[in-house]
Design a protein around this motif. Structure first.
Motif, PDB file in Angstrom:
ATOM      1  N   ASP A 139      40.357  34.599  49.033  1.00  0.00           N
ATOM      2  CA  ASP A 139      40.211  36.005  48.685  1.00  0.00           C
ATOM      3  C   ASP A 139      41.511  36.628  48.220  1.00  0.00           C
ATOM      4  OD1 ASP A 139      37.566  36.110  49.110  1.00  0.00           O
ATOM      5  OD2 ASP A 139      37.732  36.669  51.217  1.00  0.00           O
ATOM      6  N   ASP A 198      43.575  36.012  45.789  1.00  0.00           N
ATOM      7  CA  ASP A 198      43.676  36.276  44.359  1.00  0.00           C
ATOM      8  C   ASP A 198      42.292  36.077  43.760  1.00  0.00           C
ATOM      9  OD1 ASP A 198      44.403  36.634  41.773  1.00  0.00           O
ATOM     10  OD2 ASP A 198      45.323  34.666  41.538  1.00  0.00           O
ATOM     11  N   PRO A 199      41.392  37.024  43.998  1.00  0.00           N
ATOM     12  CA  PRO A 199      39.986  36.773  43.694  1.00  0.00           C
ATOM     13  C   PRO A 199      39.709  36.525  42.223  1.00  0.00           C
ATOM     14  CG  PRO A 199      40.331  39.056  44.306  1.00  0.00           C
ATOM     15  CD  PRO A 199      41.621  38.349  44.554  1.00  0.00           C
ATOM     16  N   LEU A 200      40.586  37.012  41.330  1.00  0.00           N
ATOM     17  CA  LEU A 200      40.262  36.804  39.922  1.00  0.00           C
ATOM     18  C   LEU A 200      40.985  35.586  39.352  1.00  0.00           C
ATOM     19  CD1 LEU A 200      38.294  38.637  38.416  1.00  0.00           C
ATOM     20  CD2 LEU A 200      40.172  39.104  36.888  1.00  0.00           C
ATOM     21  N   GLY A 201      41.900  35.047  40.114  1.00  0.00           N
ATOM     22  CA  GLY A 201      42.626  33.887  39.616  1.00  0.00           C
ATOM     23  C   GLY A 201      42.016  32.617  40.168  1.00  0.00           C
ATOM     24  N   MET A 221      35.752  29.830  44.161  1.00  0.00           N
ATOM     25  CA  MET A 221      34.551  30.451  44.715  1.00  0.00           C
ATOM     26  C   MET A 221      33.341  30.168  43.819  1.00  0.00           C
ATOM     27  SD  MET A 221      34.419  31.734  47.495  1.00  0.00           S
ATOM     28  CE  MET A 221      32.730  32.142  47.860  1.00  0.00           C
ATOM     29  N   PHE A 266      30.163  32.043  34.578  1.00  0.00           N
ATOM     30  CA  PHE A 266      30.945  32.323  35.780  1.00  0.00           C
ATOM     31  C   PHE A 266      31.933  31.193  36.031  1.00  0.00           C
ATOM     32  CE2 PHE A 266      27.413  35.183  36.742  1.00  0.00           C
ATOM     33  CZ  PHE A 266      28.126  36.293  37.115  1.00  0.00           C
TER      34      PHE A 266
END
Lengths: 380, 633
Positions: free
Chosen positions: A227, A229-232, A238, A264
């Motif tokens: 969590d 660096d959720p966009l990296g 994930m 995704f």
């Protein structure tokens, strides 16, 4: 079947009779799976589809297969004999890539020769395996090696590793180093040496952390806490886990993966091809691929066990380790067990350099298997 | 047979085989681990992930907390934020990139090729800012056509606003998109491509305080990227509020006075170096930078020959002209070149070698002492004594008062120039000529100073020798009001000159404004004493100006610069001013009335404030009995 029975006049025919057909079959099945999964991963993206990456991959695999057949004609000793020369060439290419390499995503990994793009780090892996097989293979004694003999091997291995890490390509550098380590272990090392190196490695681990680039640290940290660096890196991890898990037992069906269709999943036709496969073919599919890889690895090791000499055995062990590391790094990454390093799944992921070098490596293993001990003993 | 060659190779030993088998077992165990993980993910947790992938499509959206505010010393707002709408693009989700970007380029009026290239260089999985602050019409259009253009979305973001527009623009600065070079450096601080950060002025220097936290919220989106529900919010954390030492009312007054001029006004609090106002003209409107500046606007600013982006207060370097005589006065008295009551006869010329140096006043000032030499700005007095001092001593005194090097106010500041023999040898590979010393004595020649240095010089004279480091940030408060930073005045040095000499120089400067023959009588303010000094800095060598010309006849760059420095009240200074009219072509006395306006405005305002605060204390409920009644005023 008298036609292919060994005859004195043709050593090549004798070799063909000892060909490991199971290994060849596993190789072929894995490449076909790869081509189909690449189609599945890219069919929803018009840009990729227009480039028809799956057809390109089929072409690469065919070229690889031809090279494989060519290599089988020659005794593998010819390759080990030229190992040092090949090694020197690769070092030159690795230095060249640092100066004039093409920059992709901030790393210099490619050398461009007109329409051809070459990734010297792919060759470096093979060069280190060949050169170490040659170095340890020509060694007569049976006793485990000490520091004195280890040092030249260490230098041979570390030079390309450092050059690869400079690119920066930490993942490949690390695998090359691990392959070298595995080969040394198989040759046999004194206990004292193992203990000293082990202690040093543990002591220098925190130091190594300092040398990592921020994004590399980030990836390791992300593994611990996705969590952060959720966009990296965490995002990719994930989404990959969701894709794999959502395949359930039977899978969503071919071309039905929503995770990949809705984009995704990043790098879905290269590094994350296994996620696409797991999503669409489910547990059954992914375990089948895992089983294919298991057979593949076992057959490679059996070539090592039955090799005519140490050189052949070490060559096979090195190549097996390379495949094995790539398999577990890649699958481990898609399953969220390993940090995200750009390592493709051998034979399955999209990529020209990687496919061709995989086929060459398999050719060498087949080669070692074909010219195994019994044969050489019998007819020499 | 070729194969015999290879038979000399050692055969595989049993020990080696054993180790290969061990390897195989290890490999098998690791593969088993992968198998177990697959079983866990796909069979045991499979249903959970199936729902996640089918029903909940989680996306991450960037949330930018508002940037901190900038306020003046009285709490007046100088920079805040307003709501705006930005267009973003996630390339990975775009179906037809060329067509989509062509449309976006059209509605945002950007060149297609440039935009296309920029989006190609960006991370395809992250939102890429196409255009900030779009109009409502554009937004409505995009919302309507959303299904046709997946990967494009509009998001509300706070946008920087500067209510005072062109005023105080140089000190506030502006925002700009983070450059690739900065990004390399700032990646650890969580900056992303397309982020705005302070690129100039206080916005830049206080970036770390002002920047609001940014982060991601997890949202559930449909296949078109529309937000359905917030899964995990991002708690906004606004940037901190920066309070400046600036008195915005005074700043505005100065800006208005200087509207028609080029140049700079710097006003300091002589008691600690706090900057009360800093004007640089022409100025720019920082609002046009807020959402990423138009390339046309940017080119216009860059090409303007008057260079509106340049902060003349700290980056404009000008010959000081006669205000340099203040420094000379200190040097003459402290080095005992002349006593203050000693008179020099001024005939209007000072012959030196083949050259004749002229006084600005034809026929000269007659016999003149120290005080009158400053009051009337007699050049011959300084030619004579400057020659006696020599360039090295002049340079030493100039540096003592902070000339020749940046005041330390900001990184972009220029240092001006204090010439010396060593400097000239370095710069021109030529020795220093005594004739040049004579020009330097009246602030001509190679001498260069910035308005900030001039203001700091006069402030130092005002406060009796404390050279403060000018500062502009008073304090920084968190959004909740917790103090994070409090400026403390920093003394650069105490000038090693006796108070007696300071008193003499100040007296002379008062004479400039209040003396019968003073050059700046127009700076007089009723009821108080003001001290000051005029300066007219020639831009061409003195020898060409033998014949007086009207400024209008000269091209702009050859017109004189006009200086006026002042402090007030004389007895207990609370304000120090430096005014520079760039190529104004006027004598320094031209700006004396401006100083008068500013001084009386500031002092009146302060007086009212003191009165008001006293009244406020009066209105307080009666103090506790113990307090002595005399304590109240």
């Amino acid at each position: 079947m008298t036609g292919i029975a060994p005859s004195k006049s043709s050593p090549f025919r004798r070799a063909v009779s000892q060909m490991d057909w199971l290994l060849a079959l596993a190789t072929l099945l894995l490449s076909l799976t790869g081509i189909y999964m690449i189609y599945s991963a890219t069919h929803s993206n018009p840009v990729f589809l227009k480039n028809s990456l799956h057809l390109k991959q089929a072409l690469w695999s065919s070229i690889g297969l031809c090279l494989l057949l060519c290599i089988l004609f020659f005794d593998y000793h010819i390759f080990t004999r030229w190992a040092y020369f090949f090694y020197a060439l690769v070092i030159v290419l690795l230095i060249a890539v640092l100066f004039s390499g093409q920059v992709v995503y901030g790393a210099k990994r490619w050398l461009v020769f007109g329409p051809l793009r070459l990734q010297p780090s792919e060759l470096a892996r093979l060069a280190v395996i060949l050169v170490l097989a040659r170095y340890f293979g020509s060694r007569g004694e049976e006793n485990p090696i000490g520091f004195k003999e280890l040092f030249p091997a260490f230098v041979l291995a570390i030079a390309p590793v450092l050059l690869i890490v400079r690119q920066p390509d930490l993942g490949t550098g690390l695998t090359v180093f691990l392959i070298a380590g595995a080969m040394v272990l198989v040759v046999g090392v004194r206990k004292r040496v193992i203990l000293t190196i082990g202690c040093m490695a543990i002591a220098s681990a925190p130091l190594g952390w300092l040398f990592l680039k921020p994004y590399q640290r980030q990836r390791i940290l992300t593994l611990i806490n996705p969590d952060a660096d959720p966009l990296g890196a965490g995002y990719q991890s994930m989404q990959s886990i969701i894709a794999v898990g959502s395949g359930e037992f039977w899978g969503k069906g071919l071309l039905q993966g929503t995770q990949s269709r809705l984009h995704f999943l990043p790098e879905k036709h290269t590094d994350f091809i296994f996620s696409v496969l797991s999503e669409e073919l489910g547990f059954i599919g992914s375990v089948s691929v895992l089983a294919l890889f298991f057979i593949f690895i076992l057959r490679c090791l059996s070539a090592a066990l039955n090799a005519a000499d140490k050189e052949g055995a070490l060559l096979a062990v090195g190549i097996t380790t390379a495949f094995f590391l790539y398999i577990i790094f890649n699958i481990g990454m898609t399953l969220g067990l390993m940090p995200i390093v750009g390592i493709p799944l051998p034979l399955v992921s999209y990529g020209g350099s990687a496919s061709i070098s995989s086929f060459i490596a398999i050719a060498l293993v087949l080669n070692v298997g074909m010219r195994r001990k019994s044969l050489t003993h019998a007819f020499s | 047979m070729k194969e015999w060659q290879f038979n000399s190779n050692p055969a595989t030993s049993d020990a080696l085989k054993r180790r290969v088998v061990i390897f195989g077992i290890c490999f098998g165990i690791i593969l088993l681990g992968l198998f177990i993980r697959l079983w866990n993910l796909q069979v045991i947790q499979g249903e959970k992930f199936r729902t996640l992938s089918e029903d909940n499509r989680i996306a991450y959206r960037l949330v930018q907390s508002p940037r901190g505010m900038v306020l003046d010393s009285q709490g007046e707002l100088l920079a805040d934020n307003r709501a705006s709408f930005n267009i973003y693009l996630i390339r990975e989700n775009v179906k037809n990139p060329k067509q989509t970007i062509r449309l976006l380029a059209e509605i945002t009026k950007q060149p297609f090729e440039v935009l296309y290239q920029r989006t190609r260089n960006a991370n395809p999985f992250r939102p890429f800012l196409i255009k900030a602050d779009i109009s409502r019409k554009t937004m409505a259009f995009l919302e309507e056509h959303k299904p046709d253009y997946p990967g494009v979305f509009v998001q509300a973001t706070p946008l920087r606003r500067y209510p005072s527009k062109e005023q105080a623009s140089h000190l506030l600065g502006y925002l700009g998109e983070v450059t690739n070079r900065q990004l390399q450096r700032l990646k650890q601080r969580n900056y992303r491509q397309g982020d705005l950060l302070g690129q100039y002025g206080v916005e830049r220097t206080q970036e770390i305080f002002l920047r609001g936290q940014s982060g991601f919220k997890q949202v559930e989106v449909d296949a078109y990227g529309r937000e359905l529900r917030i899964v995990r919010p991002f708690v906004e954390k606004a940037g901190n509020n920066v309070y400046l030492t600036i008195d915005m009312e005074l700043q505005k007054k100065a800006e208005e006075l200087f509207e028609a001029h080029e140049g700079s006004i710097v006003i300091l609090d002589p008691s600690d170096g706090a900057i009360l106002a800093m004007v640089s003209k022409p100025s720019f409107n920082p609002n046009i930078f807020a959402g990423g500046i138009d390339s046309k606007d940017w080119k216009g600013l860059m090409k303007d020959p008057l260079k509106p982006l340049e902060n003349r207060a700290i980056r404009g370097q000008y010959p000081p002209g006669s205000i340099f005589k203040i420094v000379m006065g200190f040097a003459i008295l402290n080095e005992k070149i002349a006593r203050s009551d000693e008179k020099i006869r001024c005939h209007g010329t000072f012959p030196f070698g083949k050259k004749i140096f002229r006084d600005w006043k034809k026929g000269g000032h007659g016999p003149i002492d120290f005080i009158q030499s400053l009051a009337q700005s007699c050049d011959v007095y300084y030619y004579t004594n400057g020659h006696k001092l020599g360039i090295e001593r002049i340079a030493r005194y100039a540096r003592m008062f902070g000339l020749g090097s940046p005041t330390g106010f900001g990184a972009a500041e220029k240092g001006g120039l204090v010439p010396s023999d060593a400097w000239k040898r370095r710069r021109f590979k030529e020795r220093w000529y005594e004739g040049e010393t004579i020009s330097v004595s009246i602030g001509q020649g190679f001498n260069l100073i910035t308005p900030m240095q001039a203001a700091n010089l006069i402030a130092t004279v005002a406060n009796g020798g404390n050279l403060w480091k000018p500062y502009i940030v008073k304090k920084v408060l968190s959004p909740g009001g917790k103090p994070l930073f409090e400026s403390r005045p920093r003394l650069i040095r105490k000038i090693p000159i006796s108070q007696q000499i300071f008193r003499k120089v100040r007296e002379a400067l008062r004479e400039v404004v209040h003396g019968k023959k003073g050059t700046a009588k127009k700076a007089q303010v009723p009821d108080i004493f003001v001290a000051g000094k005029t300066g007219t800095a020639q831009t061409v060598d003195l020898k060409y100006t033998g014949r007086k010309r009207k400024p209008e006849e000269l091209p702009r760059k050859f017109r004189d610069h006009s200086w006026f420095v002042a402090f007030a009240p004389y007895e207990k200074p609370t304000i120090a001013i430096a005014i520079l009219g760039e190529n104004a072509g006027r004598p320094g006395s031209f700006f004396a009335p401006y100083a008068k306006e500013l001084i009386s405005f500031y002092l009146t305002k302060n007086e009212q404030q003191i009165l008001a605060s006293n009244e406020a204390t009066e209105e307080k409920p009666p103090a506790p009995l113990k307090q002595a009644p005399g304590a109240r005023r």
